[in-house]
Every structure is written in structure tokens, then in C-alpha cells.
Design an enzyme around this catalytic site. Structure first.
Site, PDB file in Angstrom:
ATOM      1  N   THR A 283       0.812  -1.224   0.000  1.00 21.06           N
ATOM      2  CA  THR A 283       0.000   0.000   0.000  1.00 21.06           C
ATOM      3  C   THR A 283       0.841   1.267   0.000  1.00 21.06           C
ATOM      4  O   THR A 283       1.816   1.357   0.727  1.00 21.06           O
ATOM      5  CB  THR A 283      -0.915   0.054   1.242  1.00 21.06           C
ATOM      6  OG1 THR A 283      -1.647  -1.158   1.334  1.00 21.06           O
ATOM      7  CG2 THR A 283      -1.873   1.221   1.178  1.00 21.06           C
TER       8      THR A 283
ATOM      9  N   THR B 285      -0.648   0.700   6.664  1.00 23.10           N
ATOM     10  CA  THR B 285      -0.084  -0.219   5.679  1.00 23.10           C
ATOM     11  C   THR B 285       0.333  -1.491   6.407  1.00 23.10           C
ATOM     12  O   THR B 285       0.726  -1.443   7.574  1.00 23.10           O
ATOM     13  CB  THR B 285       1.128   0.400   4.960  1.00 23.10           C
ATOM     14  OG1 THR B 285       1.664  -0.526   4.011  1.00 23.10           O
ATOM     15  CG2 THR B 285       2.230   0.784   5.931  1.00 23.10           C
TER      16      THR B 285
ATOM     17  N   ARG C 112     -10.872 -10.801  -2.902  1.00 22.54           N
ATOM     18  CA  ARG C 112     -10.435 -10.321  -1.597  1.00 22.54           C
ATOM     19  C   ARG C 112     -10.182  -8.819  -1.628  1.00 22.54           C
ATOM     20  O   ARG C 112      -9.618  -8.269  -2.557  1.00 22.54           O
ATOM     21  CB  ARG C 112      -9.147 -11.044  -1.192  1.00 22.54           C
ATOM     22  CG  ARG C 112      -8.541 -10.578   0.131  1.00 22.54           C
ATOM     23  CD  ARG C 112      -7.454  -9.560  -0.054  1.00 22.54           C
ATOM     24  NE  ARG C 112      -6.713  -9.294   1.190  1.00 22.54           N
ATOM     25  CZ  ARG C 112      -5.821  -8.331   1.331  1.00 22.54           C
ATOM     26  NH1 ARG C 112      -5.543  -7.530   0.321  1.00 22.54           N
ATOM     27  NH2 ARG C 112      -5.195  -8.161   2.480  1.00 22.54           N
ATOM     28  N   ILE C 113     -10.634  -8.140  -0.579  1.00 25.51           N
ATOM     29  CA  ILE C 113     -10.343  -6.731  -0.359  1.00 25.51           C
ATOM     30  C   ILE C 113      -9.731  -6.604   1.026  1.00 25.51           C
ATOM     31  O   ILE C 113     -10.261  -7.149   1.994  1.00 25.51           O
ATOM     32  CB  ILE C 113     -11.611  -5.868  -0.467  1.00 25.51           C
ATOM     33  CG1 ILE C 113     -12.130  -5.864  -1.909  1.00 25.51           C
ATOM     34  CG2 ILE C 113     -11.345  -4.438   0.001  1.00 25.51           C
ATOM     35  CD1 ILE C 113     -13.461  -5.196  -2.078  1.00 25.51           C
ATOM     36  N   GLY C 114      -8.613  -5.905   1.125  1.00 25.55           N
ATOM     37  CA  GLY C 114      -7.961  -5.722   2.411  1.00 25.55           C
ATOM     38  C   GLY C 114      -8.368  -4.424   3.074  1.00 25.55           C
ATOM     39  O   GLY C 114      -9.462  -3.900   2.855  1.00 25.55           O
ATOM     40  N   ASP C 115      -7.467  -3.875   3.876  1.00 22.17           N
ATOM     41  CA  ASP C 115      -7.797  -2.684   4.645  1.00 22.17           C
ATOM     42  C   ASP C 115      -7.746  -1.405   3.835  1.00 22.17           C
ATOM     43  O   ASP C 115      -8.412  -0.423   4.179  1.00 22.17           O
ATOM     44  CB  ASP C 115      -6.827  -2.556   5.832  1.00 22.17           C
ATOM     45  CG  ASP C 115      -5.416  -2.195   5.379  1.00 22.17           C
ATOM     46  OD1 ASP C 115      -4.887  -2.899   4.493  1.00 22.17           O
ATOM     47  OD2 ASP C 115      -4.851  -1.232   5.910  1.00 22.17           O
TER      48      ASP C 115
ATOM     49  N   ASP D 254      -0.537  -5.863   7.083  1.00 22.99           N
ATOM     50  CA  ASP D 254      -1.385  -7.038   6.955  1.00 22.99           C
ATOM     51  C   ASP D 254      -2.849  -6.611   6.982  1.00 22.99           C
ATOM     52  O   ASP D 254      -3.484  -6.532   8.031  1.00 22.99           O
ATOM     53  CB  ASP D 254      -1.085  -8.013   8.096  1.00 22.99           C
ATOM     54  CG  ASP D 254      -1.809  -9.341   7.935  1.00 22.99           C
ATOM     55  OD1 ASP D 254      -2.742  -9.422   7.108  1.00 22.99           O
ATOM     56  OD2 ASP D 254      -1.442 -10.303   8.639  1.00 22.99           O
TER      57      ASP D 254
END
Length: 345
Positions: A209, A260, A237-240, A262
Site C-alpha cells: 500500500t 499499511t 479479496r479486499i484488504g484494509d 497485513d
């Protein structure tokens, strides 16, 4: 009376001139993005423009293969993009997730903010929106990303991946997978040693990120992110990164923050929102970022990530965990050039 008013006006003007506003801070050592954002701010441009154009630089330059097209292929070998931009003046948000076949993720997110009453569009529908807004449809796969995927799939047997409690054993084989039959005596559960997969490490070569926070000359705060997500993620999948309050957050009354690391863990704790709220309570940016990180670590000690934080007055800081060192970039009125600041985790 007029003398007092003139004096107060001059005092306010001198205070503003002596401050380090405008200012931009950026995760990792993405100096080119910071320079572009600063060019806009230093010429009187808005913090929103600075965030968008700064992140665009990383998207075009494919920063470290973790931002923009041609990086972090998913299980099917496709690169998809997530991005977020937040306006701290209006508290409005524009975001896209799992954006396919459009390179300019942060700009599409800006269009969501400015041309819809929604906040978040995803997948093929986000792509269709982008095309309606005049963006170009093109593949995000490159020879390099295809080569990376081929090695992972054919030579490394899809290791590491993000599956668990499925068969065939995801620690040894590629899919397609189906869930384990866990009824009865749980005969099909793998032993602990078999469940321990290669850990996907978050470091300077795999950090996924770019996050930016800026304050412009008018005191308007904005924040944003752009990423191509986790390598070999399960499609969809979508992360933070595109989640408001997780990947980034901005509030003119306080400041902003970006995160930024996990993303599957970080989004559960809204670390950017927490950092801003801690600053609202009077904490320094360093302490606010540390509080946000520690909230995650208390539940997930092996978590890897970082948070940057910036007050509306230009005070900044950062905190990290699970990484040896974390660099971030600052540019403001007190510096002739951008400065990379590295903190120990």
C-alpha cells in the site's frame, strides 16, 4: 479597535507563514509520489488533488510491484486494484475495491466521491462505472506479473496461499478446493504442523500500500491509499486499504492517518480512525499511531504493519510492528526537499 483587529490579523498571518502547513506525509520511501503531492500543495492546490496525483505517480511507476498494474497477481493470475480517498472537510469518501482492467484506481475513487452519492464500488461494477466516467479499459497483467504467477502456480505448487480447513491440503497442493468434512471425529483436520504455511512477510519488498495524508494551505485535510493487494490473494479479496478508517481517515477538526501492512488483520481494528481519535483526545501523532498499532498487537502479536499520523497543524509521527524498520516520507514548508524518516519497529 481597528488597531487590535489589524494586530490579530497580522499575528494569524505570521503564525500561518511560520508553520509547516501545507504538508504531506507518505508511507514507505515513495519519494516521487510525495514530491508530486508537494508540488500541488506548494502551488496552492488542494489536499484532495495532492492525494490523488501523488498516489497516481505510484500507480504509474508500479511502486515496488505493490501499487498499480502488473503486480500482486491473485490466484487466477489477475491483478486487481483497491483505492480510497477521503475529504476531511466534508467527511465524504470515495473508494473502489477489486477494480478490474482499469489502471487509475485512485482517480476512479475520486470520481466515486465527486460523481455519486455512494462511497464504495467494487469489482466489475466499479469497472463499468469507470468506463462511464471516461476511463480506459485495459489489461492489468504484464509479462512480469504473469511470470510471477507461473512460478507460484507451477513451481511452488501455489505456496503460500490464503486457504485453510479445505481439501486438498492447501499447504501442499493447488485448488480448486472444497471445505473439509468436519463432522464426527474430525478425521480430516490436518495436524498443526501441516496447517503452518509459509508466512507472507510484510517488509519493504511486500508492503502492498501507498498511504498519503495531506493538509493544504486552507487547512483542509485529505487522506488516501492505493494498492494491488496481497500477492496470490483469493479472487475478490479486499484488504484494509479501501476501507474508510482502516486504510486511511481524515477529519479537518483533527488531522488524518493512513495504514499499511497485513490488511486482513488491520481492517478489523480501524487503525487510521483510532489514530485520529487519539489525536482528538490530545495524543501526539507518534503516540496516537502507537496506540492504534498496540490495539492490533494485543490480539495478534505476530501482526506486521505501520500507521502514519498527521495533525491539522502539521505535527506528524508514525509507529510500526513486526517489521525491522519502517520508512515514511515528509515534505513541508520547513524542508527544501522531501525527507525519508525511518523508525525502528
Amino acid at each position: 479597535m481597528n488597531t487590535v483587529i489589524i494586530f490579530l490579523a497580522l499575528y494569524f498571518y505570521e503564525s500561518r507563514c511560520d508553520s509547516n502547513i501545507p504538508i504531506v506525509i507518505t508511507t514507505w520511501n515513495f519519494e516521487n509520489s510525495t514530491i508530486k503531492a508537494w508540488d500541488i500543495l506548494s502551488e496552492g492546490g488542494s489536499s484532495l488533488d495532492a492525494i490523488e496525483k501523488g498516489a497516481t505517480v505510484c500507480e504509474v511507476q508500479q511502486c515496488d510491484g505493490t501499487v498499480g498494474f502488473g503486480g500482486s497477481p491473485d490466484e487466477d493470475g489477475e491483478t486487481t486494484l483497491d483505492a480510497l480517498i477521503m475529504d476531511g472537510r466534508t467527511m465524504n469518501v470515495g473508494a473502489v475495491g477489486a477494480l478490474r482492467r482499469v489502471k487509475s484506481a485512485i482517480s476512479v475513487a475520486r470520481h466515486v466521491l465527486e460523481h455519486t452519492k455512494h462511497s464504495f464500488l467494487v469489482g466489475d461494477q466499479a469497472t463499468q462505472f469507470a468506463l462511464q466516467m471516461g476511463f480506459k479499459e485495459e489489461t492489468l497483467v504484464t509479462p512480469d506479473s504473469k511470470k510471477l504467477w507461473m512460478k507460484w502456480h507451477n513451481e511452488d505448487h501455489c505456496q503460500p496461499n490464503f486457504w485453510m480447513n479445505v481439501q486438498p491440503n492447501p499447504n501442499e497442493y493447488c485448488g480448486p478446493y472444497r471445505k473439509l468434512d468436519t463432522h464426527g471425529k474430525h478425521k480430516n483436520f490436518y495436524k498443526k504442523s501441516e496447517r503452518e504455511q509459509k508466512r507472507i512477510v510484510v517488509d519493504e519488498f511486500n508492503h502492498d500500500t501507498i498511504g498519503l495524508v495531506a493538509v493544504d494551505k486552507n487547512g483542509d485535510v485529505a487522506a488516501g491509499t492505493s494498492t494491488n493487494g496481497a500477492k496470490f490473494k483469493i479472487p475478490g479479496r479486499i484488504g484494509d486499504s479501501p476501507i474508510p478508517g482502516s486504510g486511511a481517515y481524515a477529519d479537518n477538526a483533527v488531522g488524518g492517518a493512513a495504514a499499511t501492512g497485513d490488511g486482513d488483520v488491520m481492517l478489523r481494528f480501524l487503525p487510521s480512525f483510532l489514530a485520529v481519535e487519539e489525536m482528538r483526545r490530545g495524543a501526539s501523532p507518534n503516540k496516537a499511531a502507537r496506540t492504534a498499532i498496540q490495539r492490533i498487537v494485543s490480539h495478534y502479536p505476530s501482526f506486521s504493519g505501520a500507521v502514519i499520523a498527521l495533525t491539522k497543524d502539521g505535527e506528524y509521527g508514525a509507529a510500526c510492528h513486526g517489521i525491522q524498520t519502517f520508512p515514511y516520507v515528509v515534505q513541508d514548508n520547513t524542508r527544501e526537499t522531501s525527507e525519508v524518516i525511518t523508525i525502528n519497529c
